[in-house]
Design a protein around this motif. Structure first.
Motif, PDB file in Angstrom:
ATOM      1  N   THR A   1       0.866  -1.183  -0.167  1.00 35.44           N
ATOM      2  CA  THR A   1       0.019  -0.088   0.111  1.00 35.44           C
ATOM      3  C   THR A   1       0.806   1.183   0.089  1.00 35.44           C
ATOM      4  O   THR A   1       1.667   1.206   0.837  1.00 35.44           O
ATOM      5  CB  THR A   1      -0.806  -0.184   1.308  1.00 35.44           C
ATOM      6  N   ALA A   2       0.654   2.277  -1.025  1.00 33.25           N
ATOM      7  CA  ALA A   2       1.820   3.280  -1.200  1.00 33.25           C
ATOM      8  C   ALA A   2       0.842   4.391  -1.683  1.00 33.25           C
ATOM      9  O   ALA A   2      -0.013   4.477  -1.992  1.00 33.25           O
ATOM     10  CB  ALA A   2       2.797   2.830  -2.136  1.00 33.25           C
ATOM     11  N   ASN A   3       1.705   5.544  -1.809  1.00 34.19           N
ATOM     12  CA  ASN A   3       1.341   6.817  -2.235  1.00 34.19           C
ATOM     13  C   ASN A   3       2.203   7.317  -3.336  1.00 34.19           C
ATOM     14  O   ASN A   3       3.208   8.012  -3.438  1.00 34.19           O
ATOM     15  CB  ASN A   3       1.444   7.927  -1.066  1.00 34.19           C
ATOM     16  N   PRO A   4       1.750   6.727  -4.404  1.00 37.36           N
ATOM     17  CA  PRO A   4       2.475   7.036  -5.792  1.00 37.36           C
ATOM     18  C   PRO A   4       2.410   8.396  -5.992  1.00 37.36           C
ATOM     19  O   PRO A   4       1.259   9.202  -6.344  1.00 37.36           O
ATOM     20  CB  PRO A   4       1.722   6.229  -6.915  1.00 37.36           C
ATOM     21  N   SER A   5       3.699   9.334  -6.223  1.00 37.57           N
ATOM     22  CA  SER A   5       3.596  10.552  -6.313  1.00 37.57           C
ATOM     23  C   SER A   5       5.062  11.027  -6.886  1.00 37.57           C
ATOM     24  O   SER A   5       5.789  10.358  -7.183  1.00 37.57           O
ATOM     25  CB  SER A   5       3.495  11.449  -4.886  1.00 37.57           C
TER      26      SER A   5
ATOM     27  N   GLN B   1       0.005   5.634 -14.588  1.00 36.51           N
ATOM     28  CA  GLN B   1       0.732   6.342 -13.936  1.00 36.51           C
ATOM     29  C   GLN B   1       1.173   5.625 -12.552  1.00 36.51           C
ATOM     30  O   GLN B   1       2.556   5.720 -12.300  1.00 36.51           O
ATOM     31  CB  GLN B   1       0.488   8.010 -13.725  1.00 36.51           C
ATOM     32  N   GLN B   2       0.258   5.231 -11.815  1.00 36.77           N
ATOM     33  CA  GLN B   2       0.786   4.545 -10.643  1.00 36.77           C
ATOM     34  C   GLN B   2       1.375   3.168 -10.718  1.00 36.77           C
ATOM     35  O   GLN B   2       2.236   2.864 -10.097  1.00 36.77           O
ATOM     36  CB  GLN B   2      -0.602   4.463  -9.710  1.00 36.77           C
ATOM     37  N   ARG B   3       1.028   2.485 -11.953  1.00 43.34           N
ATOM     38  CA  ARG B   3       1.716   1.376 -12.233  1.00 43.34           C
ATOM     39  C   ARG B   3       3.232   1.565 -12.637  1.00 43.34           C
ATOM     40  O   ARG B   3       4.122   0.832 -12.072  1.00 43.34           O
ATOM     41  CB  ARG B   3       0.891   0.480 -13.187  1.00 43.34           C
TER      42      ARG B   3
ATOM     43  N   SER C   1      -3.700  10.062  -1.773  1.00 44.28           N
ATOM     44  CA  SER C   1      -3.897   9.142  -2.744  1.00 44.28           C
ATOM     45  C   SER C   1      -3.284   7.879  -2.272  1.00 44.28           C
ATOM     46  O   SER C   1      -2.082   7.711  -1.890  1.00 44.28           O
ATOM     47  CB  SER C   1      -3.085   9.712  -4.008  1.00 44.28           C
ATOM     48  N   ARG C   2      -4.106   6.860  -1.834  1.00 41.12           N
ATOM     49  CA  ARG C   2      -3.727   5.688  -1.536  1.00 41.12           C
ATOM     50  C   ARG C   2      -3.883   4.419  -2.431  1.00 41.12           C
ATOM     51  O   ARG C   2      -5.069   4.328  -2.887  1.00 41.12           O
ATOM     52  CB  ARG C   2      -4.414   5.188  -0.118  1.00 41.12           C
ATOM     53  N   VAL C   3      -2.887   3.520  -2.927  1.00 33.65           N
ATOM     54  CA  VAL C   3      -2.954   2.564  -4.078  1.00 33.65           C
ATOM     55  C   VAL C   3      -2.519   1.400  -3.223  1.00 33.65           C
ATOM     56  O   VAL C   3      -1.291   1.216  -2.852  1.00 33.65           O
ATOM     57  CB  VAL C   3      -2.311   3.183  -5.324  1.00 33.65           C
ATOM     58  N   THR C   4      -3.043   0.125  -3.565  1.00 33.10           N
ATOM     59  CA  THR C   4      -2.631  -1.114  -3.199  1.00 33.10           C
ATOM     60  C   THR C   4      -2.347  -1.959  -4.079  1.00 33.10           C
ATOM     61  O   THR C   4      -3.033  -2.179  -5.093  1.00 33.10           O
ATOM     62  CB  THR C   4      -3.588  -1.812  -2.068  1.00 33.10           C
ATOM     63  N   PHE C   5      -1.116  -2.425  -4.354  1.00 28.97           N
ATOM     64  CA  PHE C   5      -0.583  -3.244  -5.402  1.00 28.97           C
ATOM     65  C   PHE C   5      -0.376  -4.569  -5.050  1.00 28.97           C
ATOM     66  O   PHE C   5      -0.074  -4.816  -3.758  1.00 28.97           O
ATOM     67  CB  PHE C   5       0.820  -2.825  -5.875  1.00 28.97           C
ATOM     68  N   GLU C   6      -0.463  -5.647  -5.783  1.00 23.85           N
ATOM     69  CA  GLU C   6      -0.350  -6.944  -5.594  1.00 23.85           C
ATOM     70  C   GLU C   6       0.136  -7.875  -6.943  1.00 23.85           C
ATOM     71  O   GLU C   6      -0.245  -7.482  -7.905  1.00 23.85           O
ATOM     72  CB  GLU C   6      -1.765  -7.862  -5.192  1.00 23.85           C
ATOM     73  N   GLY C   7       1.151  -8.597  -6.537  1.00 21.45           N
ATOM     74  CA  GLY C   7       1.648  -9.214  -7.539  1.00 21.45           C
ATOM     75  C   GLY C   7       2.867 -10.139  -7.145  1.00 21.45           C
ATOM     76  O   GLY C   7       3.099 -10.618  -6.105  1.00 21.45           O
ATOM     77  N   LEU C   8       3.836 -10.573  -8.072  1.00 25.84           N
ATOM     78  CA  LEU C   8       5.132 -11.395  -8.015  1.00 25.84           C
ATOM     79  C   LEU C   8       6.189 -10.435  -8.046  1.00 25.84           C
ATOM     80  O   LEU C   8       6.384  -9.885  -9.023  1.00 25.84           O
ATOM     81  CB  LEU C   8       4.848 -12.724  -8.774  1.00 25.84           C
ATOM     82  N   LEU C   9       7.327 -10.802  -7.186  1.00 26.27           N
ATOM     83  CA  LEU C   9       8.782 -10.188  -7.591  1.00 26.27           C
ATOM     84  C   LEU C   9       9.650 -11.214  -7.385  1.00 26.27           C
ATOM     85  O   LEU C   9       9.390 -12.375  -6.855  1.00 26.27           O
ATOM     86  CB  LEU C   9       8.720  -9.098  -6.571  1.00 26.27           C
ATOM     87  N   GLN C  10      10.980 -11.036  -7.977  1.00 24.25           N
ATOM     88  CA  GLN C  10      11.914 -11.658  -7.493  1.00 24.25           C
ATOM     89  C   GLN C  10      13.078 -11.077  -6.772  1.00 24.25           C
ATOM     90  O   GLN C  10      13.322  -9.721  -7.176  1.00 24.25           O
ATOM     91  CB  GLN C  10      12.432 -12.337  -8.950  1.00 24.25           C
ATOM     92  N   VAL C  11      13.624 -11.620  -5.915  1.00 23.20           N
ATOM     93  CA  VAL C  11      14.513 -10.702  -4.980  1.00 23.20           C
ATOM     94  C   VAL C  11      15.947 -10.621  -5.854  1.00 23.20           C
ATOM     95  O   VAL C  11      16.524 -11.462  -6.442  1.00 23.20           O
ATOM     96  CB  VAL C  11      14.910 -11.309  -3.794  1.00 23.20           C
ATOM     97  N   ARG C  12      16.463  -9.368  -6.132  1.00 23.13           N
ATOM     98  CA  ARG C  12      17.388  -9.320  -7.025  1.00 23.13           C
ATOM     99  C   ARG C  12      18.687  -8.837  -6.170  1.00 23.13           C
ATOM    100  O   ARG C  12      20.121  -9.170  -6.203  1.00 23.13           O
ATOM    101  CB  ARG C  12      17.333  -8.086  -7.885  1.00 23.13           C
TER     102      ARG C  12
ATOM    103  N   TYR D   1       2.991  16.050  -5.904  1.00 20.28           N
ATOM    104  CA  TYR D   1       1.617  15.659  -6.719  1.00 20.28           C
ATOM    105  C   TYR D   1       1.244  14.353  -6.556  1.00 20.28           C
ATOM    106  O   TYR D   1       2.172  13.519  -7.146  1.00 20.28           O
ATOM    107  CB  TYR D   1       1.708  16.519  -8.023  1.00 20.28           C
ATOM    108  N   PRO D   2       0.224  13.839  -6.689  1.00 21.02           N
ATOM    109  CA  PRO D   2      -0.144  12.362  -6.687  1.00 21.02           C
ATOM    110  C   PRO D   2      -0.257  12.134  -8.305  1.00 21.02           C
ATOM    111  O   PRO D   2      -0.648  12.848  -9.068  1.00 21.02           O
ATOM    112  CB  PRO D   2      -1.240  12.190  -6.055  1.00 21.02           C
ATOM    113  N   HIS D   3       0.178  10.657  -8.546  1.00 27.53           N
ATOM    114  CA  HIS D   3      -0.242  10.210  -9.799  1.00 27.53           C
ATOM    115  C   HIS D   3      -1.570   9.938  -9.722  1.00 27.53           C
ATOM    116  O   HIS D   3      -2.116   9.209  -8.764  1.00 27.53           O
ATOM    117  CB  HIS D   3       0.785   8.936  -9.944  1.00 27.53           C
TER     118      HIS D   3
END
Length: 223
Positions: free
Chosen positions: A103-107, A128-130, A182-193, A121-123
């Motif tokens: 959960t983040a504040n894309p800006s 834009q948020q993605r 502006s509050r946005v919640t993202f979900e998905g898969l990631l790989q640790v680099r 400014y918020p996205h």
């Protein structure tokens, strides 16, 4: 580090009557660390609001263990869970694939003439948020993993993750000033680099407005 959770007593309106804006939730989190208050050593605490199976939760990541009684102040009795986070952090490996929730504040900020700091400014749009998260992933120690996600028309939308919630919660500032974040919640898969950098991201958060429920990323190992 400790990861704590409590179910919010949303069915008890009298009990949660003070939780009218993000600042009230911030105060709830801060008051859950009375030893820090007494010592005058206030730490940064990451937190967010989650929904799971129709229930609402407060999730807190902290350096010190919170006081269970204070954390339960606006919660359902007996639902506080506090776990050490260090063992999990120490087990993270490079190349590991994990499912994440953030959960983040894309800006973004724009420099103003004659000022040292830019105006924030918020996205606004989903695109834009993605893009905001895409651009920060590498520096945050992870790579977003491509999945086949379908848009409302059944077509592959080309993104490696999804946005599951977007809203604009209220925050009351001093002198009666009201603003919405502006509050946005993202979900998905990631790989640790980069393990070291990725751990810092989990501990310190990602983006702005961390005091008001933004920035906390949680992950679980994808089996």
């Amino acid at each position: 580090m400790y990861l704590s959770r409590v179910e919010i007593a949303t069915k008890n309106r009298q009990k949660i009557k003070d939780l009218t804006h993000l600042g009230a939730y911030h105060n709830w989190v801060e008051q859950s660390f009375p030893d820090e208050i007494n010592l005058g050593e206030r730490k940064r605490h990451l937190w967010r609001l989650d929904q799971l199976a129709g229930k609402n939760y407060l999730l807190v990541l902290s350096e010190n263990q919170p006081d269970e009684g204070q954390l339960e102040k606006y919660g359902v009795s007996g639902t506080v869970k506090i776990k050490s986070y260090n063992r999990f952090l120490d087990a993270i490996k490079i190349g590991e694939i994990m499912r994440f929730r953030l959960t983040a504040n894309p800006s973004y900020s724009v420099l103003q003439p004659g000022k040292k700091r830019g105006r924030v400014y918020p996205h606004i749009t989903v695109k834009q948020q993605r893009q905001w998260l895409n651009e920060r992933s590498e520096k945050a120690g992870f790579k977003l993993i491509r999945q086949r996600l379908l848009n409302s028309e059944g077509d592959d939308d080309g993104f490696a993750f999804d946005i599951v919630c977007r809203d604009h919660p209220v925050l009351y500032r001093e002198k009666g000033h009201v603003m919405r974040l502006s509050r946005v919640t993202f979900e998905g898969l990631l790989q640790v680099r980069d393990v070291t950098v990725f751990k810092e991201t989990l501990i310190k958060g990602l983006g702005r407005e961390k005091a008001f429920g933004m920035g906390l990323m949680t992950v679980i190992t994808e089996v």
